[in-house]
Design a protein around this motif. Structure first.
Motif, PDB file in Angstrom:
ATOM      1  N   GLY A 103      79.646  38.757  18.311  1.00 23.62           N
ATOM      2  CA  GLY A 103      78.199  38.568  18.447  1.00 23.62           C
ATOM      3  C   GLY A 103      77.646  37.342  17.741  1.00 23.62           C
ATOM      4  O   GLY A 103      78.326  36.676  16.960  1.00 23.62           O
ATOM      5  N   CYS A 104      76.371  37.051  18.061  1.00 25.15           N
ATOM      6  CA  CYS A 104      75.693  35.913  17.438  1.00 25.15           C
ATOM      7  C   CYS A 104      74.190  36.188  17.417  1.00 25.15           C
ATOM      8  O   CYS A 104      73.616  36.567  18.438  1.00 25.15           O
ATOM      9  CB  CYS A 104      75.975  34.636  18.218  1.00 25.15           C
ATOM     10  N   PRO A 105      73.558  35.991  16.257  1.00 20.38           N
ATOM     11  CA  PRO A 105      72.128  36.313  16.156  1.00 20.38           C
ATOM     12  C   PRO A 105      71.198  35.257  16.776  1.00 20.38           C
ATOM     13  O   PRO A 105      70.001  35.502  16.907  1.00 20.38           O
ATOM     14  CB  PRO A 105      71.901  36.387  14.642  1.00 20.38           C
ATOM     15  N   TYR A 106      71.703  34.079  17.143  1.00 17.76           N
ATOM     16  CA  TYR A 106      70.827  33.029  17.681  1.00 17.76           C
ATOM     17  C   TYR A 106      70.589  33.255  19.177  1.00 17.76           C
ATOM     18  O   TYR A 106      71.084  34.224  19.743  1.00 17.76           O
ATOM     19  CB  TYR A 106      71.423  31.650  17.397  1.00 17.76           C
ATOM     20  N   ASN A 107      69.870  32.344  19.806  1.00 16.75           N
ATOM     21  CA  ASN A 107      69.552  32.593  21.218  1.00 16.75           C
ATOM     22  C   ASN A 107      69.444  31.295  22.015  1.00 16.75           C
ATOM     23  O   ASN A 107      68.378  30.950  22.507  1.00 16.75           O
ATOM     24  CB  ASN A 107      68.243  33.388  21.328  1.00 16.75           C
ATOM     25  N   CYS A 108      70.560  30.599  22.115  1.00 19.73           N
ATOM     26  CA  CYS A 108      70.531  29.338  22.864  1.00 19.73           C
ATOM     27  C   CYS A 108      70.488  29.654  24.356  1.00 19.73           C
ATOM     28  O   CYS A 108      71.120  30.597  24.824  1.00 19.73           O
ATOM     29  CB  CYS A 108      71.745  28.492  22.505  1.00 19.73           C
ATOM     30  N   PHE A 109      69.772  28.826  25.063  1.00 15.40           N
ATOM     31  CA  PHE A 109      69.402  29.103  26.441  1.00 15.40           C
ATOM     32  C   PHE A 109      70.574  29.176  27.420  1.00 15.40           C
ATOM     33  O   PHE A 109      70.498  29.785  28.459  1.00 15.40           O
ATOM     34  CB  PHE A 109      68.447  27.979  26.866  1.00 15.40           C
ATOM     35  N   PHE A 110      71.681  28.527  27.062  1.00 16.20           N
ATOM     36  CA  PHE A 110      72.821  28.399  27.983  1.00 16.20           C
ATOM     37  C   PHE A 110      73.973  29.318  27.586  1.00 16.20           C
ATOM     38  O   PHE A 110      75.043  29.266  28.165  1.00 16.20           O
ATOM     39  CB  PHE A 110      73.334  26.943  27.935  1.00 16.20           C
ATOM     40  N   CYS A 111      73.773  30.152  26.547  1.00 15.89           N
ATOM     41  CA  CYS A 111      74.904  30.868  25.960  1.00 15.89           C
ATOM     42  C   CYS A 111      74.795  32.384  26.142  1.00 15.89           C
ATOM     43  O   CYS A 111      73.737  32.971  25.905  1.00 15.89           O
ATOM     44  CB  CYS A 111      74.996  30.518  24.479  1.00 15.89           C
ATOM     45  N   GLU A 112      75.921  33.005  26.531  1.00 16.31           N
ATOM     46  CA  GLU A 112      75.924  34.453  26.764  1.00 16.31           C
ATOM     47  C   GLU A 112      76.020  35.263  25.485  1.00 16.31           C
ATOM     48  O   GLU A 112      75.819  36.478  25.496  1.00 16.31           O
ATOM     49  CB  GLU A 112      77.045  34.871  27.731  1.00 16.31           C
ATOM     50  N   ALA A 113      76.339  34.588  24.384  1.00 14.11           N
ATOM     51  CA  ALA A 113      76.513  35.341  23.133  1.00 14.11           C
ATOM     52  C   ALA A 113      75.190  35.555  22.409  1.00 14.11           C
ATOM     53  O   ALA A 113      75.103  36.354  21.478  1.00 14.11           O
ATOM     54  CB  ALA A 113      77.474  34.597  22.216  1.00 14.11           C
ATOM     55  N   GLY A 114      74.160  34.835  22.822  1.00 15.51           N
ATOM     56  CA  GLY A 114      72.879  34.885  22.119  1.00 15.51           C
ATOM     57  C   GLY A 114      72.315  36.300  22.002  1.00 15.51           C
ATOM     58  O   GLY A 114      72.378  37.073  22.955  1.00 15.51           O
ATOM     59  N   ARG A 115      71.798  36.600  20.790  1.00 11.63           N
ATOM     60  CA  ARG A 115      71.184  37.903  20.501  1.00 11.63           C
ATOM     61  C   ARG A 115      72.124  39.081  20.783  1.00 11.63           C
ATOM     62  O   ARG A 115      71.672  40.152  21.147  1.00 11.63           O
ATOM     63  CB  ARG A 115      69.889  38.091  21.314  1.00 11.63           C
ATOM     64  N   SER A 150      81.230  26.528  14.124  1.00 10.27           N
ATOM     65  CA  SER A 150      80.075  26.775  13.263  1.00 10.27           C
ATOM     66  C   SER A 150      78.836  26.103  13.838  1.00 10.27           C
ATOM     67  O   SER A 150      78.936  25.101  14.549  1.00 10.27           O
ATOM     68  CB  SER A 150      80.344  26.191  11.869  1.00 10.27           C
ATOM     69  N   ARG A 151      77.689  26.644  13.482  1.00 10.54           N
ATOM     70  CA  ARG A 151      76.454  25.926  13.770  1.00 10.54           C
ATOM     71  C   ARG A 151      76.386  24.729  12.826  1.00 10.54           C
ATOM     72  O   ARG A 151      77.043  24.696  11.786  1.00 10.54           O
ATOM     73  CB  ARG A 151      75.249  26.850  13.553  1.00 10.54           C
ATOM     74  N   ILE A 152      75.560  23.771  13.203  1.00 13.49           N
ATOM     75  CA  ILE A 152      75.496  22.539  12.429  1.00 13.49           C
ATOM     76  C   ILE A 152      74.674  22.714  11.142  1.00 13.49           C
ATOM     77  O   ILE A 152      74.814  21.960  10.190  1.00 13.49           O
ATOM     78  CB  ILE A 152      74.940  21.398  13.328  1.00 13.49           C
ATOM     79  N   ASP A 197      85.548  32.874  16.518  1.00 12.12           N
ATOM     80  CA  ASP A 197      84.240  33.537  16.432  1.00 12.12           C
ATOM     81  C   ASP A 197      83.161  32.621  17.005  1.00 12.12           C
ATOM     82  O   ASP A 197      83.244  31.408  16.861  1.00 12.12           O
ATOM     83  CB  ASP A 197      83.856  33.798  14.968  1.00 12.12           C
ATOM     84  N   TYR A 198      82.134  33.223  17.565  1.00 12.24           N
ATOM     85  CA  TYR A 198      81.030  32.406  18.078  1.00 12.24           C
ATOM     86  C   TYR A 198      80.457  31.549  16.953  1.00 12.24           C
ATOM     87  O   TYR A 198      80.179  30.384  17.128  1.00 12.24           O
ATOM     88  CB  TYR A 198      79.924  33.298  18.658  1.00 12.24           C
ATOM     89  N   ASP A 199      80.252  32.152  15.789  1.00  9.92           N
ATOM     90  CA  ASP A 199      79.730  31.389  14.647  1.00  9.92           C
ATOM     91  C   ASP A 199      80.362  31.969  13.383  1.00  9.92           C
ATOM     92  O   ASP A 199      79.827  32.903  12.787  1.00  9.92           O
ATOM     93  CB  ASP A 199      78.197  31.500  14.605  1.00  9.92           C
ATOM     94  N   ASN A 237      66.668  25.599  23.076  1.00 10.91           N
ATOM     95  CA  ASN A 237      66.417  26.502  21.950  1.00 10.91           C
ATOM     96  C   ASN A 237      67.546  26.482  20.918  1.00 10.91           C
ATOM     97  O   ASN A 237      67.927  27.509  20.371  1.00 10.91           O
ATOM     98  CB  ASN A 237      66.221  27.935  22.489  1.00 10.91           C
ATOM     99  N   LYS A 238      68.072  25.274  20.661  1.00 12.70           N
ATOM    100  CA  LYS A 238      69.229  25.172  19.772  1.00 12.70           C
ATOM    101  C   LYS A 238      68.819  25.321  18.298  1.00 12.70           C
ATOM    102  O   LYS A 238      69.624  25.742  17.456  1.00 12.70           O
ATOM    103  CB  LYS A 238      69.932  23.824  20.021  1.00 12.70           C
ATOM    104  N   GLY A 239      67.594  24.948  18.000  1.00  8.17           N
ATOM    105  CA  GLY A 239      67.121  25.115  16.624  1.00  8.17           C
ATOM    106  C   GLY A 239      67.801  24.196  15.618  1.00  8.17           C
ATOM    107  O   GLY A 239      67.966  24.557  14.448  1.00  8.17           O
TER     108      GLY A 239
HETATM  109  S1  SF4 Z   1      75.493  28.504  21.306  1.00 11.42           S
HETATM  110 FE1  SF4 Z   1      76.324  29.230  19.367  1.00 11.42          FE
HETATM  111  S2  SF4 Z   1      74.520  29.604  18.062  1.00 11.42           S
HETATM  112 FE2  SF4 Z   1      73.774  29.474  20.171  1.00 11.42          FE
HETATM  113  S3  SF4 Z   1      73.714  31.618  20.871  1.00 11.42           S
HETATM  114 FE3  SF4 Z   1      75.705  30.742  21.489  1.00 11.42          FE
HETATM  115  S4  SF4 Z   1      77.128  31.254  19.856  1.00 11.42           S
HETATM  116 FE4  SF4 Z   1      75.037  31.556  19.068  1.00 11.42          FE
END
Ligand code: SF4
Ligand code: B12
Length: 493
Positions: A205-217, A278-280, A248-250, A314-316
């Motif tokens: 899992g991943c707590p972030y919510n990038c617009f193109f990613c299935e792992a978000g939230r 990792s996130r940046i 891992d996603y992050d 929504n990369k933040g």
């Molecule tokens: S791109 Fe990375 S940080 Fe963003 S929702 Fe996906 S796994 Fe999480």
């Protein structure tokens, strides 16, 4: 029960986010999902084998021969949405010959559980994790439990498809993947420096919510530092592993957990070179501790050199954070790798140039330019399905769609332009004399040189103008096959 798990090879697809040479040279990785399933089934008292037909380069016929020797009561396959057709083709062939029940699992089941098992050859689907479902299902197949009492199962009952909802599981409770059933010395990825190499997943899992990613939230579900480092130690001692890529996603999502993992690696003196994603927005002190614990490469999701696009997806993160973190990473002596998107919402040829020039400025050791795709479960996909009323992936899984270039209405660039720009970005990035010179100096073995040289050669000389399906696709592989040896080992487990 005797359960045989098969990992099949898969072909290059036109709808893929990666261009073909990236897919080809990406590497040979352990079928980790199946290794988790194997460990879970074995703990429940069943006999299990895994046949990694992709890495061992086995044909369907060769796999069939080995399966006949193992005499399975049931077969298991991992299914992703994108390679669904390839796996189904293997299931059809093996089921026709062996006539035993087929169980499927994998990420695609979370999205399309009923559609996935609608095919006649498939009997059961594990919707989410195998932890409780597989022991219960195997019990039911032995006649000791009813199918309606198996959690997280999708199955057929007199022509209707029934679904028992899954229950949440704690990742901490999982046994370590059954790597003893895998050819551990055959795995490698493009930047690998040491052997043996393996992959670890330490959190879901991943707590972030990038617009193109299935792992978000998706629920962040980590294993504790002790469990993670115990698995690393097992890899080191039992399987001769000296390099690990943590998928891992992050990996750094929980700072305190990462620091404790690093502390334990140092305390136990594990000489393992490891990499992670990792996130940046990671701080200098955490990077320092990771370096001290053997981290040699970090894959960062940078995505774009355009602040507007970073905002739209929504990369933040900001360009300033990107520059700062890459600088720290390199100063500490770690390799920095960057994932970028081409064809993101609002993308233009100008913003792709901005992305490429940022990548060049950062002097990254490795770059990946992926063609932005509306992958199932991403916000981008939800928006597209909502506005068009059509779900290509659902039809693809049902067998009603072909592999084709998919529309990207969120940008004025055509899909052909995105394809061309992604290829151009690779070529332009890797053809700079300074990059080629430094990359050559960093090579540490002949195998690494060969892998990188061939990858570059193909990128320059045999890259097609427009991505095409590739029926004869063979993923790059370093070693000659030694299947008989591994088969003997797997058979007697
Ligand atoms: S791109 Fe990375 S940080 Fe963003 S929702 Fe996906 S796994 Fe999480
Ligand atoms: C390691 C990995 C790989 C490795 C190994 C393959 C594997 N999955 O074992 C490699 C690099 C080879 C790989 C390849 C690909 N992968 Co991959 N991979 C992963 C990754 C990072 C970790 C898998 C893992 O171990 N997870 C942890 C375990 C505990 O969870 P799990 O995998 O979901 O497995 C559990 C359940 O799903 C279930 N289960 C899974 N399989 C089976 C099979 C049976 C028989 C049963 C009963 C149960 C069961 O039980 C498991 C234990 O609880 C995941 C992302 C992730 N974090 O999960 C992506 C992921 C699974 N991969 C993905 C993709 C897209 C691919 C590729 C298409 C990439 C590409 N273009 O080449 C290929 C396709 C491979 C194929 N045969 O179809 C997607 C799938 C998305 C989707 N919609 O299907 C994911 C989710 C990444 C992502 N977010 O995009 N992958």
């Amino acid at each position: 029960m005797r359960l045989a798990l098969v990992f099949n090879p898969f072909k290059y697809k036109v709808h893929e986010e990666n261009i073909r040479i990236v897919q080809k040279y990406f590497g040979m990785f352990p079928p980790l999902s199946l290794a988790w399933v194997a460990a879970i089934a074995r703990n429940a008292g069943h006999q299990v084998t895994i046949i990694d037909a992709r890495t061992l380069r086995l044909t369907k016929k060769e796999v069939l021969e080995r399966l006949k020797e193992f005499k399975p009561d049931c077969l298991g396959f991992m299914m992703t949405t994108y390679m669904f057709g390839d796996t189904l083709e293997w299931i059809r062939y093996l089921k026709e010959e062996l006539k035993v029940p087929v169980i499927i699992g994998g990420y695609n089941l979370r999205i399309y559980p009923k559609e996935s098992i609608s095919h006649a050859e498939i009997d059961y689907g594990v919707i989410e994790h195998a932890l409780n479902t597989i022991p219960q299902l195997l019990e039911a197949m032995e006649g000791k439990r009813k199918l309606e009492d198996v959690v997280g199962l999708v199955y057929k009952d007199n022509g209707t498809i029934k679904l028992n909802p899954p229950q949440a599981v704690s990742f901490e409770e999982f046994p370590n993947p059954a790597r003893d059933l895998l050819p551990n010395d055959l795995y490698a990825e493009f930047p690998t420096e040491r052997k043996n190499f393996t992959v670890l997943v330490t959190s879901l899992g991943c707590p972030y919510n990038c617009f193109f990613c299935e792992a978000g939230r998706t629920v962040y579900n980590p294993r504790t530092p002790v469990t993670v480092v115990n698995e690393m130690q097992e890899c080191f001692e039992k399987y001769g592993v000296r390099e690990i890529d943590i998928f891992d996603y992050d990996f750094t999502a929980d700072r305190a957990r990462t620091i404790e993992i690093c502390r334990l690696i140092k305390e136990r003196g594990l000489d393992i070179l490891w990499a992670c994603r990792s996130r940046i927005d990671i701080d200098q002190e955490l990077l320092r501790q990771m370096k001290e614990a053997g981290c040699g490469r970090i894959y960062y999701g940078i995505e774009s050199g355009s602040p507007e696009i970073l905002e739209r997806v929504n990369k933040g993160i900001t360009l300033e954070e990107i520059r700062k973190t890459i600088k720290y990473t390199k100063e500490l002596g770690m390799k920095a790798l960057g994932f970028f998107l081409v064809g993101a919402p609002g993308e233009t040829a100008k913003s792709v140039r901005q992305t490429l020039s940022l990548a060049k400025e950062l002097k990254l050791d490795y770059v990946q330019f992926s063609k932005c795709l509306a992958k199932p479960l991403t916000p981008l996909w939800k928006q597209l399905v909502g506005s068009s009323g059509q779900d290509y992936w659902r039809e693809w899984v049902l067998g009603n769609e072909i592999d084709r270039v998919l529309p990207r209405p969120w940008t004025k660039l055509s899909s052909a332009e995105i394809d061309r720009l992604a290829k151009w970005a690779y070529l332009s990035y890797h053809s700079r004399p300074s990059f080629l010179f430094k990359a050559t100096l960093k090579v540490r073995s002949f195998k690494e040189f060969k892998r990188k040289f061939l990858g570059y050669w193909e990128m320059v000389f045999s890259q097609e103008n427009h991505s095409k399906a590739d029926e004869n696709f063979v993923a790059y592989h370093e070693e000659p096959r030694r299947l008989d040896f591994y088969w003997k080992i797997a058979k007697f487990k």
